[in-house]
Design a protein around this motif. Sequence first.
Motif, PDB file in Angstrom:
ATOM      1  N   TYR A 247       0.848  -1.197   0.000  1.00 20.03           N
ATOM      2  CA  TYR A 247       0.000   0.000   0.000  1.00 20.03           C
ATOM      3  C   TYR A 247       0.878   1.240   0.000  1.00 20.03           C
TER       4      TYR A 247
ATOM      5  N   SER B 263       4.311  -2.075   3.084  1.00 18.39           N
ATOM      6  CA  SER B 263       4.756  -2.837   1.911  1.00 18.39           C
ATOM      7  C   SER B 263       6.063  -3.594   2.114  1.00 18.39           C
TER       8      SER B 263
ATOM      9  N   ALA C 106      -5.027  -3.444  -6.719  1.00 17.62           N
ATOM     10  CA  ALA C 106      -3.863  -2.591  -6.451  1.00 17.62           C
ATOM     11  C   ALA C 106      -3.374  -1.947  -7.747  1.00 17.62           C
TER      12      ALA C 106
END
Length: 303
Positions: free
Chosen positions: A100, A125, A201
Amino acid sequence: MVDSAGSAFGLGLAGKQVAVLGVADETSLAWGIAEAFRQHGAVVTIGYQQRFLSRVKALLRDSPEIRGARCDVTNPAEMEAFFAAFASTRLDVLVHAIAYGPPEVFTSDPSAVSAEAFAQMLRVSAFSLGEVTRYAKPHLAEWGSVIALSYQASLRAQPFYGLMGVAKSALEGMVRYLAVELGQRRVRVNAISPGPVASLAALGIMQALLQDRSTLARQRDRVIREAYETASLRTSAAAEDLELASAIWSELQQGVATRCAIEETISKEDVAGCALFLGSDLARKITGQVVHVDCGLSSTILM
Ligand code: NAP
Protein backbone atom coordinates in the motif's frame (compact mmCIF):
# COMPACT_ATOMS: atom_id res chain seq x y z
CA MET A 1 13.51 -40.90 -8.72
CA VAL A 2 13.27 -39.08 -5.40
CA ASP A 3 13.80 -35.46 -4.38
CA SER A 4 16.19 -34.23 -1.65
CA ALA A 5 13.47 -34.79 0.99
CA GLY A 6 13.46 -38.46 0.01
CA SER A 7 9.96 -38.38 -1.51
CA ALA A 8 8.94 -39.16 -5.06
CA PHE A 9 9.16 -35.93 -7.07
CA GLY A 10 5.90 -34.08 -6.63
CA LEU A 11 4.62 -30.97 -4.91
CA GLY A 12 3.53 -32.94 -1.84
CA LEU A 13 1.32 -30.12 -0.56
CA ALA A 14 -1.63 -32.20 0.67
CA GLY A 15 -2.34 -31.43 4.32
CA LYS A 16 0.17 -28.56 4.50
CA GLN A 17 -0.96 -25.51 6.50
CA VAL A 18 -0.80 -22.42 4.33
CA ALA A 19 -1.53 -18.80 5.31
CA VAL A 20 -2.00 -16.26 2.53
CA LEU A 21 -2.18 -12.56 3.46
CA GLY A 22 -3.51 -9.90 1.12
CA VAL A 23 -6.80 -11.08 -0.35
CA ALA A 24 -9.01 -8.18 -1.40
CA ASP A 25 -11.13 -9.83 -4.09
CA GLU A 26 -11.01 -12.56 -6.74
CA THR A 27 -8.43 -10.63 -8.80
CA SER A 28 -5.91 -10.62 -5.92
CA LEU A 29 -2.67 -12.51 -6.54
CA ALA A 30 -3.19 -13.77 -2.98
CA TRP A 31 -6.51 -15.33 -3.97
CA GLY A 32 -4.98 -17.07 -7.00
CA ILE A 33 -2.28 -18.47 -4.71
CA ALA A 34 -4.78 -19.54 -2.03
CA GLU A 35 -6.93 -21.34 -4.60
CA ALA A 36 -3.91 -23.09 -6.12
CA PHE A 37 -2.75 -24.44 -2.73
CA ARG A 38 -6.31 -25.53 -1.94
CA GLN A 39 -6.49 -27.41 -5.24
CA HIS A 40 -3.32 -29.26 -4.20
CA GLY A 41 -4.89 -30.41 -0.95
CA ALA A 42 -3.36 -27.82 1.41
CA VAL A 43 -5.32 -26.40 4.34
CA VAL A 44 -5.53 -22.71 3.49
CA THR A 45 -6.26 -19.69 5.71
CA ILE A 46 -6.46 -16.27 4.10
CA GLY A 47 -5.89 -12.93 5.78
CA TYR A 48 -7.79 -9.82 4.74
CA GLN A 49 -8.54 -6.28 5.81
CA GLN A 50 -11.97 -5.09 6.86
CA ARG A 51 -12.16 -2.77 3.82
CA PHE A 52 -13.40 -5.36 1.31
CA LEU A 53 -15.04 -7.73 3.77
CA SER A 54 -18.15 -8.25 1.65
CA ARG A 55 -16.07 -9.32 -1.38
CA VAL A 56 -13.92 -11.64 0.72
CA LYS A 57 -17.00 -13.17 2.36
CA ALA A 58 -18.40 -13.99 -1.09
CA LEU A 59 -15.14 -15.76 -2.01
CA LEU A 60 -15.15 -17.76 1.22
CA ARG A 61 -18.79 -18.72 0.66
CA ASP A 62 -17.88 -20.17 -2.74
CA SER A 63 -14.73 -21.93 -1.41
CA PRO A 64 -15.85 -23.26 1.98
CA GLU A 65 -12.63 -25.27 2.49
CA ILE A 66 -10.68 -22.01 2.78
CA ARG A 67 -10.76 -20.26 6.16
CA GLY A 68 -10.46 -16.53 6.56
CA ALA A 69 -9.52 -14.12 9.33
CA ARG A 70 -8.75 -10.44 9.58
CA CYS A 71 -5.08 -9.54 9.52
CA ASP A 72 -4.27 -5.86 9.13
CA VAL A 73 -0.47 -5.74 9.23
CA THR A 74 -0.55 -2.42 11.07
CA ASN A 75 -2.66 -3.96 13.84
CA PRO A 76 -0.59 -6.08 16.28
CA ALA A 77 -3.67 -7.59 17.96
CA GLU A 78 -5.01 -8.85 14.61
CA MET A 79 -1.62 -10.31 13.63
CA GLU A 80 -1.25 -12.03 16.99
CA ALA A 81 -4.76 -13.55 16.80
CA PHE A 82 -4.26 -14.62 13.18
CA PHE A 83 -1.05 -16.56 13.85
CA ALA A 84 -2.14 -17.90 17.27
CA ALA A 85 -4.55 -20.10 15.31
CA PHE A 86 -1.51 -22.09 14.09
CA ALA A 87 -0.27 -22.89 17.63
CA SER A 88 -1.99 -26.27 17.67
CA THR A 89 -0.96 -27.20 14.12
CA ARG A 90 2.09 -25.68 12.47
CA LEU A 91 2.54 -23.31 9.57
CA ASP A 92 4.20 -24.68 6.46
CA VAL A 93 3.80 -21.79 4.04
CA LEU A 94 3.27 -18.07 4.67
CA VAL A 95 2.51 -15.83 1.70
CA HIS A 96 2.77 -12.03 2.07
CA ALA A 97 0.97 -10.40 -0.87
CA ILE A 98 0.51 -6.93 0.59
CA ALA A 99 1.40 -3.46 -0.57
CA TYR A 100 0.00 0.00 0.00
CA GLY A 101 1.12 3.53 -0.75
CA PRO A 102 -0.88 6.76 -0.46
CA PRO A 103 -1.70 8.20 -3.93
CA GLU A 104 1.07 10.81 -3.73
CA VAL A 105 3.63 7.98 -3.82
CA PHE A 106 2.57 7.43 -7.44
CA THR A 107 1.55 10.95 -8.47
CA SER A 108 4.26 13.17 -6.97
CA ASP A 109 7.78 13.58 -8.19
CA PRO A 110 9.99 11.36 -6.03
CA SER A 111 11.64 14.40 -4.42
CA ALA A 112 8.22 15.79 -3.41
CA VAL A 113 6.79 12.77 -1.58
CA SER A 114 6.12 13.54 2.09
CA ALA A 115 7.91 11.75 4.91
CA GLU A 116 4.53 10.54 6.23
CA ALA A 117 3.49 8.95 2.92
CA PHE A 118 6.90 7.36 2.47
CA ALA A 119 6.85 5.92 5.99
CA GLN A 120 3.33 4.53 5.60
CA MET A 121 4.26 2.90 2.28
CA LEU A 122 7.39 1.29 3.73
CA ARG A 123 5.60 0.12 6.86
CA VAL A 124 2.85 -1.71 4.99
CA SER A 125 4.76 -2.84 1.91
CA ALA A 126 8.16 -3.86 3.30
CA PHE A 127 8.52 -3.67 7.08
CA SER A 128 5.36 -5.76 7.52
CA LEU A 129 7.11 -8.79 6.03
CA GLY A 130 9.36 -8.80 9.08
CA GLU A 131 6.45 -8.12 11.40
CA VAL A 132 4.26 -10.97 10.17
CA THR A 133 7.31 -13.25 10.24
CA ARG A 134 7.81 -12.34 13.90
CA TYR A 135 4.26 -13.46 14.75
CA ALA A 136 4.47 -16.54 12.50
CA LYS A 137 7.94 -17.65 13.60
CA PRO A 138 6.98 -19.75 16.64
CA HIS A 139 4.62 -21.76 14.44
CA LEU A 140 6.71 -22.16 11.29
CA ALA A 141 7.49 -25.79 10.51
CA GLU A 142 11.00 -26.97 9.70
CA TRP A 143 11.50 -26.61 5.94
CA GLY A 144 8.64 -24.12 5.91
CA SER A 145 8.48 -21.42 3.27
CA VAL A 146 7.81 -17.68 3.44
CA ILE A 147 6.97 -16.02 0.12
CA ALA A 148 6.64 -12.28 -0.59
CA LEU A 149 5.45 -10.49 -3.74
CA SER A 150 7.80 -7.98 -5.28
CA TYR A 151 7.98 -6.11 -8.59
CA GLN A 152 10.85 -5.40 -10.94
CA ALA A 153 10.72 -1.65 -10.22
CA SER A 154 12.84 -2.70 -7.22
CA LEU A 155 15.82 -2.95 -9.56
CA ARG A 156 15.25 -0.21 -12.11
CA ALA A 157 13.35 3.05 -11.84
CA GLN A 158 9.92 2.75 -13.44
CA PRO A 159 8.36 6.23 -13.18
CA PHE A 160 4.66 5.26 -13.16
CA TYR A 161 5.29 3.02 -10.14
CA GLY A 162 6.60 6.02 -8.19
CA LEU A 163 8.45 5.45 -4.95
CA MET A 164 6.69 2.10 -4.49
CA GLY A 165 9.73 0.81 -6.38
CA VAL A 166 11.81 1.82 -3.35
CA ALA A 167 9.45 -0.16 -1.10
CA LYS A 168 9.99 -3.19 -3.32
CA SER A 169 13.79 -2.72 -3.09
CA ALA A 170 13.39 -2.70 0.70
CA LEU A 171 11.13 -5.74 0.56
CA GLU A 172 13.71 -7.71 -1.42
CA GLY A 173 16.35 -6.69 1.14
CA MET A 174 14.05 -7.95 3.92
CA VAL A 175 13.77 -11.26 2.06
CA ARG A 176 17.54 -11.70 2.12
CA TYR A 177 17.93 -10.77 5.81
CA LEU A 178 14.95 -12.87 6.92
CA ALA A 179 16.36 -15.78 4.90
CA VAL A 180 19.49 -15.67 7.09
CA GLU A 181 17.43 -15.39 10.30
CA LEU A 182 15.03 -18.20 9.44
CA GLY A 183 17.71 -20.32 7.79
CA GLN A 184 18.78 -21.24 11.33
CA ARG A 185 15.46 -23.08 11.57
CA ARG A 186 15.60 -24.46 8.03
CA VAL A 187 12.82 -22.11 6.88
CA ARG A 188 13.28 -20.44 3.54
CA VAL A 189 12.28 -16.92 2.49
CA ASN A 190 11.89 -15.89 -1.14
CA ALA A 191 10.04 -13.39 -3.29
CA ILE A 192 8.16 -13.74 -6.54
CA SER A 193 8.44 -10.77 -8.88
CA PRO A 194 5.64 -10.91 -11.44
CA GLY A 195 5.07 -8.78 -14.49
CA PRO A 196 1.88 -6.67 -14.52
CA VAL A 197 -1.36 -8.47 -13.60
CA ALA A 198 -4.78 -6.76 -13.42
CA SER A 199 -5.81 -6.42 -9.74
CA LEU A 200 -7.34 -3.82 -7.42
CA ALA A 201 -3.86 -2.59 -6.45
CA ALA A 202 -2.88 -2.22 -10.11
CA LEU A 203 -6.08 -0.35 -10.96
CA GLY A 204 -5.56 1.78 -7.84
CA ILE A 205 -2.24 3.02 -9.25
CA MET A 206 -3.90 3.92 -12.54
CA GLN A 207 -6.80 5.65 -10.77
CA ALA A 208 -4.32 7.68 -8.71
CA LEU A 209 -2.53 8.74 -11.91
CA LEU A 210 -5.86 9.60 -13.54
CA GLN A 211 -6.57 12.21 -10.85
CA ASP A 212 -4.43 14.49 -12.96
CA ARG A 213 -4.45 13.16 -16.50
CA SER A 214 -1.47 15.25 -17.51
CA THR A 215 0.57 12.98 -15.20
CA LEU A 216 -0.14 10.10 -17.56
CA ALA A 217 0.25 12.09 -20.74
CA ARG A 218 3.75 13.21 -19.75
CA GLN A 219 5.05 9.86 -18.48
CA ARG A 220 8.63 9.31 -19.66
CA ASP A 221 7.96 5.63 -20.19
CA ARG A 222 6.64 5.21 -23.74
CA VAL A 223 4.66 2.06 -22.92
CA ILE A 224 2.52 3.72 -20.25
CA ARG A 225 2.05 6.91 -22.30
CA GLU A 226 0.91 4.92 -25.30
CA ALA A 227 -1.32 2.72 -23.13
CA TYR A 228 -3.02 5.89 -21.85
CA GLU A 229 -3.42 7.34 -25.36
CA THR A 230 -4.81 4.11 -26.86
CA ALA A 231 -7.11 3.41 -23.93
CA SER A 232 -8.46 6.98 -23.99
CA LEU A 233 -9.29 6.66 -27.69
CA ARG A 234 -11.01 3.30 -27.17
CA THR A 235 -12.96 4.28 -24.05
CA SER A 236 -16.06 6.48 -24.23
CA ALA A 237 -15.65 10.04 -22.98
CA ALA A 238 -18.28 9.38 -20.30
CA ALA A 239 -16.41 6.37 -18.91
CA GLU A 240 -15.76 6.29 -15.20
CA ASP A 241 -12.14 6.46 -14.07
CA LEU A 242 -12.26 2.78 -13.09
CA GLU A 243 -13.20 1.72 -16.64
CA LEU A 244 -10.46 3.89 -18.13
CA ALA A 245 -7.95 2.65 -15.51
CA SER A 246 -8.80 -0.92 -16.43
CA ALA A 247 -8.41 -0.18 -20.17
CA ILE A 248 -5.03 1.51 -19.59
CA TRP A 249 -3.79 -1.44 -17.53
CA SER A 250 -4.86 -3.87 -20.20
CA GLU A 251 -3.06 -1.82 -22.90
CA LEU A 252 -0.03 -1.61 -20.61
CA GLN A 253 0.04 -5.39 -20.23
CA GLN A 254 -0.06 -5.79 -24.02
CA GLY A 255 2.65 -3.15 -24.49
CA VAL A 256 4.89 -4.77 -21.89
CA ALA A 257 4.41 -8.15 -23.57
CA THR A 258 5.99 -6.78 -26.75
CA ARG A 259 9.18 -6.13 -24.72
CA CYS A 260 9.37 -9.66 -23.32
CA ALA A 261 11.30 -12.72 -24.48
CA ILE A 262 7.99 -14.61 -24.48
CA GLU A 263 5.38 -12.26 -25.93
CA GLU A 264 2.63 -13.05 -23.42
CA THR A 265 0.93 -11.33 -20.49
CA ILE A 266 1.07 -12.63 -16.91
CA SER A 267 -1.94 -14.07 -15.07
CA LYS A 268 -2.46 -14.68 -11.37
CA GLU A 269 -2.36 -18.41 -12.16
CA ASP A 270 1.20 -17.97 -13.54
CA VAL A 271 2.18 -16.41 -10.22
CA ALA A 272 0.37 -19.10 -8.23
CA GLY A 273 2.33 -21.82 -10.05
CA CYS A 274 5.60 -20.30 -8.86
CA ALA A 275 4.22 -20.02 -5.32
CA LEU A 276 3.31 -23.73 -5.35
CA PHE A 277 6.88 -24.58 -6.33
CA LEU A 278 8.47 -22.29 -3.72
CA GLY A 279 6.07 -23.62 -1.09
CA SER A 280 6.89 -27.23 -1.89
CA ASP A 281 9.81 -29.42 -0.85
CA LEU A 282 11.05 -29.23 -4.45
CA ALA A 283 12.39 -25.76 -3.56
CA ARG A 284 13.72 -26.67 -0.09
CA LYS A 285 17.27 -25.47 -0.84
CA ILE A 286 16.19 -22.20 -2.46
CA THR A 287 16.22 -19.20 -0.13
CA GLY A 288 16.90 -15.46 -0.20
CA GLN A 289 15.96 -15.35 -3.89
CA VAL A 290 13.70 -13.25 -6.09
CA VAL A 291 12.08 -15.34 -8.81
CA HIS A 292 10.82 -13.37 -11.80
CA VAL A 293 7.56 -14.54 -13.36
CA ASP A 294 7.59 -12.01 -16.17
CA CYS A 295 8.10 -13.75 -19.53
CA GLY A 296 11.71 -12.56 -19.42
CA LEU A 297 10.98 -8.82 -19.13
CA SER A 298 13.60 -8.31 -16.43
CA SER A 299 16.29 -10.16 -18.39
CA THR A 300 15.63 -8.64 -21.81
CA ILE A 301 16.20 -5.27 -23.45
CA LEU A 302 13.84 -4.89 -26.38
CA MET A 303 13.77 -1.19 -27.26
P1 NAP B 1 -4.47 -6.53 -4.31
O1 NAP B 1 -5.41 -7.62 -4.60
O2 NAP B 1 -5.02 -5.16 -4.16
O3 NAP B 1 -3.61 -6.95 -3.04
C1 NAP B 1 -2.98 -6.02 -2.20
C2 NAP B 1 -3.42 -6.41 -0.83
O4 NAP B 1 -2.71 -5.68 0.17
C3 NAP B 1 -4.91 -6.11 -0.61
O5 NAP B 1 -5.55 -7.26 -0.13
C4 NAP B 1 -4.85 -5.03 0.44
O6 NAP B 1 -5.98 -4.99 1.27
C5 NAP B 1 -3.65 -5.47 1.20
N1 NAP B 1 -3.25 -4.51 2.19
C6 NAP B 1 -2.98 -3.20 2.05
N2 NAP B 1 -2.70 -2.66 3.25
C7 NAP B 1 -2.80 -3.68 4.17
C8 NAP B 1 -2.65 -3.76 5.57
N3 NAP B 1 -2.35 -2.69 6.32
N4 NAP B 1 -2.85 -4.96 6.16
C9 NAP B 1 -3.19 -6.04 5.45
N5 NAP B 1 -3.36 -6.02 4.11
C10 NAP B 1 -3.17 -4.84 3.49
O7 NAP B 1 -3.33 -6.44 -5.45
P2 NAP B 1 -2.27 -7.51 -5.97
O8 NAP B 1 -1.86 -6.99 -7.29
O9 NAP B 1 -2.80 -8.87 -5.85
O10 NAP B 1 -1.05 -7.26 -4.99
C11 NAP B 1 -0.50 -8.30 -4.16
C12 NAP B 1 1.00 -8.12 -4.10
O11 NAP B 1 1.54 -8.40 -5.40
C13 NAP B 1 1.48 -6.74 -3.71
O12 NAP B 1 2.64 -6.83 -2.92
C14 NAP B 1 1.83 -6.14 -5.07
O13 NAP B 1 2.77 -5.08 -4.98
C15 NAP B 1 2.42 -7.35 -5.74
N6 NAP B 1 2.54 -7.26 -7.20
C16 NAP B 1 1.46 -7.03 -7.98
C17 NAP B 1 1.62 -6.95 -9.35
C18 NAP B 1 0.46 -6.67 -10.26
O14 NAP B 1 0.70 -6.35 -11.41
N7 NAP B 1 -0.77 -6.80 -9.82
C19 NAP B 1 2.89 -7.11 -9.93
C20 NAP B 1 3.97 -7.35 -9.11
C21 NAP B 1 3.78 -7.42 -7.74
P3 NAP B 1 -7.08 -3.81 1.00
O15 NAP B 1 -7.38 -3.86 -0.44
O16 NAP B 1 -8.21 -4.16 1.88
O17 NAP B 1 -6.40 -2.54 1.37
